[in-house]
Design a protein around this motif. Structure first.
Motif, PDB file in Angstrom:
ATOM      1  N   TRP A 118       0.795  -1.111  -0.364  1.00  0.00           N
ATOM      2  CA  TRP A 118       0.209   0.114   0.268  1.00  0.00           C
ATOM      3  C   TRP A 118       0.740   1.916  -0.025  1.00  0.00           C
ATOM      4  O   TRP A 118       1.854   1.795   0.953  1.00  0.00           O
ATOM      5  CB  TRP A 118      -1.122  -0.194   1.237  1.00  0.00           C
ATOM      6  CG  TRP A 118      -1.999  -0.738   1.471  1.00  0.00           C
ATOM      7  CD1 TRP A 118      -2.141  -1.935   0.506  1.00  0.00           C
ATOM      8  CD2 TRP A 118      -3.305  -0.268   1.714  1.00  0.00           C
ATOM      9  NE1 TRP A 118      -3.318  -2.592   0.033  1.00  0.00           N
ATOM     10  CE2 TRP A 118      -3.746  -1.357   1.571  1.00  0.00           C
ATOM     11  CE3 TRP A 118      -3.817  -0.179   2.952  1.00  0.00           C
ATOM     12  CZ2 TRP A 118      -5.394  -1.822   2.201  1.00  0.00           C
ATOM     13  CZ3 TRP A 118      -5.013  -0.316   4.012  1.00  0.00           C
ATOM     14  CH2 TRP A 118      -5.693  -1.161   3.824  1.00  0.00           C
ATOM     15  N   ASP A 119       0.593   2.849  -0.650  1.00  0.00           N
ATOM     16  CA  ASP A 119       1.113   3.641  -0.685  1.00  0.00           C
ATOM     17  C   ASP A 119      -0.039   4.026   0.249  1.00  0.00           C
ATOM     18  O   ASP A 119      -0.794   4.924   0.176  1.00  0.00           O
ATOM     19  CB  ASP A 119       0.960   4.350  -1.948  1.00  0.00           C
ATOM     20  CG  ASP A 119       1.845   5.687  -2.033  1.00  0.00           C
ATOM     21  OD1 ASP A 119       1.352   6.511  -0.682  1.00  0.00           O
ATOM     22  OD2 ASP A 119       1.780   6.173  -3.093  1.00  0.00           O
ATOM     23  N   ILE A 120       0.663   4.752   1.560  1.00  0.00           N
ATOM     24  CA  ILE A 120      -0.865   5.023   2.655  1.00  0.00           C
ATOM     25  C   ILE A 120      -0.941   6.586   2.567  1.00  0.00           C
ATOM     26  O   ILE A 120      -1.086   6.779   3.178  1.00  0.00           O
ATOM     27  CB  ILE A 120      -0.072   4.519   4.266  1.00  0.00           C
ATOM     28  CG1 ILE A 120       1.029   4.798   4.308  1.00  0.00           C
ATOM     29  CG2 ILE A 120      -0.042   3.038   4.364  1.00  0.00           C
ATOM     30  CD1 ILE A 120       2.047   4.843   5.803  1.00  0.00           C
ATOM     31  N   TYR A 121       0.000   6.851   1.281  1.00  0.00           N
ATOM     32  CA  TYR A 121      -0.423   8.516   1.321  1.00  0.00           C
ATOM     33  C   TYR A 121      -1.035   9.007  -0.346  1.00  0.00           C
ATOM     34  O   TYR A 121      -2.356  10.253   0.054  1.00  0.00           O
ATOM     35  CB  TYR A 121       0.757   9.461   0.919  1.00  0.00           C
ATOM     36  CG  TYR A 121       1.851   9.370   1.936  1.00  0.00           C
ATOM     37  CD1 TYR A 121       2.099  10.110   3.138  1.00  0.00           C
ATOM     38  CD2 TYR A 121       2.865   8.493   2.038  1.00  0.00           C
ATOM     39  CE1 TYR A 121       2.124  11.069   4.274  1.00  0.00           C
ATOM     40  CE2 TYR A 121       3.750   8.708   3.792  1.00  0.00           C
ATOM     41  CZ  TYR A 121       3.493   9.476   4.951  1.00  0.00           C
ATOM     42  OH  TYR A 121       3.967  10.103   6.048  1.00  0.00           O
ATOM     43  N   ASP A 122      -0.855   8.195  -0.697  1.00  0.00           N
ATOM     44  CA  ASP A 122      -2.170   7.816  -1.983  1.00  0.00           C
ATOM     45  C   ASP A 122      -3.231   7.325  -1.613  1.00  0.00           C
ATOM     46  O   ASP A 122      -3.958   6.959  -2.509  1.00  0.00           O
ATOM     47  CB  ASP A 122      -1.522   8.009  -3.126  1.00  0.00           C
ATOM     48  CG  ASP A 122      -0.473   9.039  -3.973  1.00  0.00           C
ATOM     49  OD1 ASP A 122      -1.641   9.916  -3.307  1.00  0.00           O
ATOM     50  OD2 ASP A 122      -0.336   9.635  -4.758  1.00  0.00           O
ATOM     51  N   HIS A 123      -3.321   6.301  -0.968  1.00  0.00           N
ATOM     52  CA  HIS A 123      -4.439   4.984  -0.715  1.00  0.00           C
ATOM     53  C   HIS A 123      -3.854   4.677  -2.282  1.00  0.00           C
ATOM     54  O   HIS A 123      -5.737   4.374  -2.390  1.00  0.00           O
ATOM     55  CB  HIS A 123      -5.452   6.095  -0.428  1.00  0.00           C
ATOM     56  CG  HIS A 123      -5.416   6.777   0.600  1.00  0.00           C
ATOM     57  ND1 HIS A 123      -5.739   5.916   1.945  1.00  0.00           N
ATOM     58  CD2 HIS A 123      -5.181   8.445   1.000  1.00  0.00           C
ATOM     59  CE1 HIS A 123      -5.158   7.256   3.161  1.00  0.00           C
ATOM     60  NE2 HIS A 123      -5.322   8.273   2.338  1.00  0.00           N
TER      61      HIS A 123
END
Ligand code: F6R
Ligand code: MG
Ligand code: MG
Length: 371
Positions: free
Chosen positions: A170-175
């Motif tokens: 997961w890219d937790i900034y860009d969801h």
């Protein structure tokens, strides 16, 4: 028939400061879950702590993201918060960021790792509970378990594992998320997950041909980011994980082996420092020195055919991890001597606390161009 294992945790008050959970909170949460077990909502449960985080480990047949199970966890945290308030514990209810429960605890403050699985003939699992760090702290150990042949001998010598595993990142900034295949894409995977504050391993899946169905996770990590939920700093989102072991998966010892190296993680004091992740037995899951160093607890379980939790076994309560603890203390001393300097203190953009804007404001008339 499938069984779901849910690990849900929240910091609802520390004793003292942010050190550990008071036993009365554990008792209160047990009462709530015990009631639910009697009513048949839960098959089994265990309540424990890691540092200042109250940990609920539950088995049931409601699947992942069940509003009933999440509602139950919310209820347990609410009730424990009442006790924390009565006792005047520190930061009572700190992770319950919203007043009302709305069907799912994700986004409300607590952290969640859940998997729905078809039980194998025998189902060994390990639940990991970290304090004073963030979800990306699991990137290195989970990668090592499922992708590093120098950690996991089975990747090389067990025909059931030789094809490797798939990683959901997961890219937790860009969801956003991506599924990547190891070993084919190993260098690309590492290019992402080395940036552990942004790209986090959420799940690991087997590949086609593995005895476990392709769509069933073999590892899952909580990836909640508290500051995104709250919009301001409310503590690091101390993560949890569930890992299945043996029979074509990493052996128990291959699951634990990465923690023999106390790697640097971010968190620790004020969520703003790098420090070693120290593997500890429960009795030492009580951060003290500089509010740390960050700690990892590993609990071992067998899931019975009915879904009962047979355990826990406190897996880091073993002299085989003494050296890792010793090393962690050496690293603690070494890092601490940097005081307010990077890379002990996190870089500006990752700090959870900062006075810099105020300092710059004060100095704005005194800054002048360099020649
Ligand atoms: C880190 C942590 C602690 C606190 C620190 C200050 O995750 O929980 O290190 O950040 O003890 O806490 P407050 O601001 O509550 O006094
Ligand atoms: Mg706390
Ligand atoms: Mg904590």
């Amino acid at each position: 028939e499938k069984i779901t294992i849910s690990v849900i945790k929240a910091d609802v008050g520390g004793w003292p400061g942010h050190s550990r959970v008071h036993p009365a909170l554990i008792e209160r949460a047990k009462e709530v879950l015990s009631e639910a077990q009697k009513e048949g909502t839960l098959i089994d449960f265990y309540v424990t702590y890691a540092g200042d985080d109250l940990q609920l480990i539950m088995t049931h047949k409601k699947g992942v993201d069940s509003s009933e199970i999440h509602g139950l966890a919310w209820e347990a945290f609410k009730k424990a918060t009442e006790v924390a308030k009565e006792l005047g514990l520190y930061g009572a209810g700190q992770d319950l960021l919203k007043d009302a429960f709305s069907g799912n605890v994700r986004g409300l403050g607590p952290s969640v790792a859940e998997m729905e699985i078809t039980l194998r003939k025998s189902e060994p699992i390990v639940t990991f509970h970290l304090d004073k760090t963030e979800p990306g702290a699991f990137n290195l150990p989970i990668f090592r378990m499922f992708a590093d042949p120098f950690n996991t001998a089975g990747l090389v010598i067990d025909p059931k594992m030789h094809m490797g595993f798939r990683f959901e990142i997961w890219d937790i900034y860009d969801h956003k998320k991506v599924i990547m295949s190891s070993p084919e894409e190993m260098y690309d995977i590492l290019a992402l997950i080395g940036a552990k504050g942004r790209y986090v391993i959420k799940r690991v899946y087997p590949k086609k041909g593995h005895p476990i169905p392709e769509d069933e996770p073999v590892a899952v990590v909580s990836t909640e980011k508290l500051y995104e939920v709250a919009g301001e700093y409310v503590g690091k989102d101390d993560p949890v994980a569930i890992v299945r072991a043996q029979s074509g998966l990493p052996a128990l010892g291959e699951v634990l082996e990465p923690f023999a190296f106390p790697h640097l993680v971010s968190g620790w004091m004020r969520g703003s420092h790098n420090g070693p992740l120290m593997p500890v037995p429960l009795k030492y899951a009580t951060p003290t020195r500089f509010d740390g160093p960050p700690r990892a607890v590993a609990l071992g379980w067998q899931i019975s055919p009915e879904g009962k939790l047979i355990g826990p076994v406190d897996l880091f309560d073993d002299p085989a991890f003494d050296w890792a603890r010793q090393k962690a203390m050496e690293i603690t001393d070494y890092m601490r001597r940097h005081g307010p300097f990077e890379p002990h203190r996190l870089p500006l953009e990752e700090m959870e606390y900062t006075t810099l804007p105020g300092v710059l404001e004060k100095l704005k008339d005194r800054f002048e161009p360099v020649e």
